[in-house]
Design a protein around this motif. Structure first.
Motif, PDB file in Angstrom:
ATOM      1  N   TYR A 154       0.786  -1.232   0.000  1.00 56.53           N
ATOM      2  CA  TYR A 154       0.000   0.000   0.000  1.00 56.53           C
ATOM      3  C   TYR A 154       0.819   1.284   0.000  1.00 56.53           C
ATOM      4  CZ  TYR A 154      -3.462  -3.523   0.753  1.00 56.53           C
ATOM      5  OH  TYR A 154      -4.237  -4.639   0.607  1.00 56.53           O
ATOM      6  N   PHE A 176      -5.543  -1.345  -5.448  1.00 61.42           N
ATOM      7  CA  PHE A 176      -6.473  -2.082  -4.602  1.00 61.42           C
ATOM      8  C   PHE A 176      -7.908  -1.586  -4.817  1.00 61.42           C
ATOM      9  CE2 PHE A 176      -8.769  -2.867  -0.598  1.00 61.42           C
ATOM     10  CZ  PHE A 176      -8.866  -4.246  -0.737  1.00 61.42           C
ATOM     11  N   ILE A 196      -9.111  -3.295  -7.775  1.00 60.10           N
ATOM     12  CA  ILE A 196      -9.422  -4.702  -7.478  1.00 60.10           C
ATOM     13  C   ILE A 196     -10.834  -4.806  -6.903  1.00 60.10           C
ATOM     14  CG2 ILE A 196      -8.886  -6.604  -5.860  1.00 60.10           C
ATOM     15  CD1 ILE A 196      -5.920  -5.943  -6.225  1.00 60.10           C
ATOM     16  N   TYR A 208     -13.710 -10.146  -7.982  1.00 58.09           N
ATOM     17  CA  TYR A 208     -13.389  -9.877  -6.568  1.00 58.09           C
ATOM     18  C   TYR A 208     -14.685  -9.565  -5.816  1.00 58.09           C
ATOM     19  CZ  TYR A 208     -10.671  -8.556  -2.490  1.00 58.09           C
ATOM     20  OH  TYR A 208     -10.146  -8.508  -1.214  1.00 58.09           O
ATOM     21  N   GLY A 225     -13.548  -5.401   5.261  1.00 52.41           N
ATOM     22  CA  GLY A 225     -12.843  -5.905   4.085  1.00 52.41           C
ATOM     23  C   GLY A 225     -12.091  -7.202   4.293  1.00 52.41           C
ATOM     24  N   SER A 226     -12.203  -7.801   5.480  1.00 53.66           N
ATOM     25  CA  SER A 226     -11.473  -9.032   5.806  1.00 53.66           C
ATOM     26  C   SER A 226      -9.958  -8.850   5.792  1.00 53.66           C
ATOM     27  CB  SER A 226     -11.868 -10.191   4.876  1.00 53.66           C
ATOM     28  OG  SER A 226     -11.536 -11.434   5.485  1.00 53.66           O
ATOM     29  N   THR A 227      -9.508  -7.646   6.121  1.00 53.61           N
ATOM     30  CA  THR A 227      -8.069  -7.422   6.220  1.00 53.61           C
ATOM     31  C   THR A 227      -7.459  -8.271   7.332  1.00 53.61           C
ATOM     32  OG1 THR A 227      -8.379  -5.216   5.341  1.00 53.61           O
ATOM     33  CG2 THR A 227      -6.292  -5.624   6.428  1.00 53.61           C
ATOM     34  N   ASN A 229      -5.333 -11.138   6.358  1.00 51.53           N
ATOM     35  CA  ASN A 229      -3.956 -10.962   5.918  1.00 51.53           C
ATOM     36  C   ASN A 229      -2.948 -11.144   7.062  1.00 51.53           C
ATOM     37  OD1 ASN A 229      -5.233  -8.346   3.833  1.00 51.53           O
ATOM     38  ND2 ASN A 229      -4.758 -10.421   3.176  1.00 51.53           N
ATOM     39  N   TYR A 257      -8.538 -13.897  -6.989  1.00 51.76           N
ATOM     40  CA  TYR A 257      -7.143 -13.463  -6.847  1.00 51.76           C
ATOM     41  C   TYR A 257      -6.335 -13.666  -8.138  1.00 51.76           C
ATOM     42  CZ  TYR A 257      -8.338 -12.833  -1.996  1.00 51.76           C
ATOM     43  OH  TYR A 257      -8.932 -12.381  -0.842  1.00 51.76           O
ATOM     44  N   THR A 312      -4.718  -7.698 -10.231  1.00 49.24           N
ATOM     45  CA  THR A 312      -4.132  -8.282  -9.016  1.00 49.24           C
ATOM     46  C   THR A 312      -2.648  -8.598  -9.242  1.00 49.24           C
ATOM     47  OG1 THR A 312      -6.307  -9.233  -8.576  1.00 49.24           O
ATOM     48  CG2 THR A 312      -4.491 -10.047  -7.239  1.00 49.24           C
ATOM     49  N   PHE A 370      -0.865  -5.366  -8.897  1.00 42.77           N
ATOM     50  CA  PHE A 370      -0.873  -5.019  -7.470  1.00 42.77           C
ATOM     51  C   PHE A 370       0.233  -5.800  -6.750  1.00 42.77           C
ATOM     52  CE2 PHE A 370      -2.898  -6.314  -3.306  1.00 42.77           C
ATOM     53  CZ  PHE A 370      -2.969  -5.076  -2.704  1.00 42.77           C
ATOM     54  N   MET A 412      -0.610 -15.500  -2.010  1.00 42.62           N
ATOM     55  CA  MET A 412      -0.102 -14.785  -3.194  1.00 42.62           C
ATOM     56  C   MET A 412       1.417 -14.814  -3.131  1.00 42.62           C
ATOM     57  SD  MET A 412      -2.522 -11.843  -4.574  1.00 42.62           S
ATOM     58  CE  MET A 412      -1.660 -10.463  -3.892  1.00 42.62           C
ATOM     59  N   GLU A 455       1.496 -12.413   0.423  1.00 47.64           N
ATOM     60  CA  GLU A 455       0.247 -12.269   1.183  1.00 47.64           C
ATOM     61  C   GLU A 455      -0.387 -13.618   1.471  1.00 47.64           C
ATOM     62  OE1 GLU A 455      -3.227  -9.128   0.705  1.00 47.64           O
ATOM     63  OE2 GLU A 455      -3.499 -10.721  -0.766  1.00 47.64           O
ATOM     64  N   SER A 464      -4.327 -14.703   2.669  1.00 49.14           N
ATOM     65  CA  SER A 464      -5.664 -14.136   2.856  1.00 49.14           C
ATOM     66  C   SER A 464      -6.539 -15.269   3.383  1.00 49.14           C
ATOM     67  CB  SER A 464      -6.174 -13.585   1.526  1.00 49.14           C
ATOM     68  OG  SER A 464      -7.349 -12.836   1.735  1.00 49.14           O
TER      69      SER A 464
HETATM   70  C1  AVI Z   1      -6.981  -6.144   1.882  1.00 51.35           C
HETATM   71  N1  AVI Z   1      -7.146  -7.584   1.771  1.00 51.35           N
HETATM   72  C2  AVI Z   1      -8.272  -8.030   2.619  1.00 51.35           C
HETATM   73  C3  AVI Z   1      -7.261  -8.085   0.400  1.00 51.35           C
HETATM   74  C4  AVI Z   1      -7.504  -9.604   0.396  1.00 51.35           C
HETATM   75  O1  AVI Z   1      -8.402 -10.021  -0.323  1.00 51.35           O
HETATM   76  O2  AVI Z   1      -6.847 -10.325   1.136  1.00 51.35           O
HETATM   77  C5  AVI Z   1      -6.006  -7.768  -0.384  1.00 51.35           C
HETATM   78  C6  AVI Z   1      -6.000  -8.367  -1.753  1.00 51.35           C
HETATM   79  N2  AVI Z   1      -5.053  -9.124  -2.237  1.00 51.35           N
HETATM   80  C7  AVI Z   1      -5.353  -9.478  -3.460  1.00 51.35           C
HETATM   81  N3  AVI Z   1      -6.508  -8.991  -3.773  1.00 51.35           N
HETATM   82  C8  AVI Z   1      -6.923  -8.280  -2.719  1.00 51.35           C
END
Ligand code: AVI
Length: 322
Positions: free
Chosen positions: A38, A46, A49, A55, A162-164, A167, A207, A214, A217, A253, A283, A285
């Motif tokens: 970020y 994002f 996305i 998504y 957003g379900s962060t 992560n 994803y 993505t 990103f 990811m 990442e 998720s």
């Molecule tokens: C911010 N977060 C919740 C997103 C996720 O889906 O885990 C980040 C993301 N990574 C890829 N697409 C979106």
């Protein structure tokens, strides 16, 4: 204008940031913290996305808020809304509308590591909600949670949408909850958005979007590191990979290395060798189970008041109280 910025990260964080990069790039499975996605460009990507057809999380959570924000506002009563990872604050508008509809005073504390998007969205909110007070914090969650001032309103609701949360690995999740509950008084609320478990093909499509946003990103993290730590990553030497790891119930990811090469990060005095075919984990998720989350919240001293979901049960919004 009721708008204040606290400019962070400060020196202490910068140093810590660097250390986590050094650690992550020197492990057998190389990894980097998803918060390096970020920078301003990453936040823009994002936002793109969130609008992609594949998504589903953003759209689904927004649907839940459109349908239940008034119920949420009625349950919390008058409160200060603190939002962790506020980004464009677009979903928050649904909450603000509900509080405004009930005639409640509006006080909003957006927290984001990306100054550009935080400033722009705070300004737009002030224009659209004339009675709104905004106190924006450009900061990591950790520092911001320590710096929250006592609220003049009867209570506080910390929103983490957003379900962060997905992560974070389990240790990070435990640490995060300790910080959140420390920032809440008895009677305060925590509003949590979680992405729920669902068939693998739906998850993997989300994803691996067909427009490649993505992928961009994911690779943008390397540009961010180049800028932040004087690095010479060539994003073209890395390929986007995202798949569902069912045993861990998480999307992973990675950036897969196309050919062997080395990368130098001047500010960290670090040279890293990348072998062809190895991957850099950028990442996880996690995808959650409602009942497990309810138990976990209870362990953290939070009482679940209500869970809302969409007709497919793809996403959950949980309101818990201290
Ligand atoms: C911010 N977060 C919740 C997103 C996720 O889906 O885990 C980040 C993301 N990574 C890829 N697409 C979106």
């Amino acid at each position: 204008l009721h708008l204040e910025y606290l400019l962070a990260p400060n020196l202490a964080t910068e140093k810590e940031d660097g250390q986590d990069v050094v650690w992550g790039l020197t492990q057998p499975q190389k990894s980097l913290s998803p918060r390096y996605f970020y920078d301003d460009r990453g936040s823009q990507l994002f936002e793109q996305i969130c609008k992609l057809p594949e998504y589903y999380p953003t759209r689904t959570e927004a649907w839940i808020l459109q349908n239940y924000a008034t119920q949420i506002a009625q349950m919390t009563g008058i409160c200060e809304l603190v939002e962790l990872g506020s980004g464009s604050s677009s979903k928050t508008r649904l909450l603000l509308d509900a509080y405004r509809g009930l005639g409640y005073p509006l006080r909003y504390v957006p927290i984001d590591v990306s100054a550009g998007i935080l400033k722009a969205s705070a300004k737009q909110l002030l224009a659209d909600y004339p009675t709104l007070q905004v106190y924006g914090l450009v900061s990591t969650y950790e520092l911001a949670l320590q710096k929250l001032m006592p609220t003049p309103l009867p209570s506080r609701t910390i929103c983490f949408l957003g379900s962060t949360l997905g992560n974070f690995n389990q240790a990070q999740c435990d640490r995060f909850f300790a910080q959140v509950t420390a920032a809440l008084q008895p009677g305060d609320y925590f509003l949590l958005g979680i992405d729920l478990q669902k068939p693998k093909d739906i998850l993997e499509a989300a994803y691996n979007d067909s427009q490649g946003v993505t992928a961009e990103f994911n690779r943008n993290m390397l540009r961010h590191l180049n800028w932040r730590f004087g690095g010479n990553f060539d994003p073209n030497l890395f390929e986007h990979r995202a798949f569902y790891n069912a045993s861990e119930a998480q999307i992973e990811m990675h950036l897969s290395v196309k050919r062997s090469h080395s990368v130098h990060l001047k500010a960290l005095d670090l040279t890293v060798q990348f072998r062809e075919g190895e991957t850099l984990l950028t990442e996880i998720s996690r995808k959650f189970d409602r009942e497990q989350m309810q138990k976990y919240l209870a362990k953290q001293g939070l009482k679940l008041r209500q869970t809302w979901s969409d007709p497919n049960n793809w996403f959950g919004l949980m309101l818990a109280q201290v």
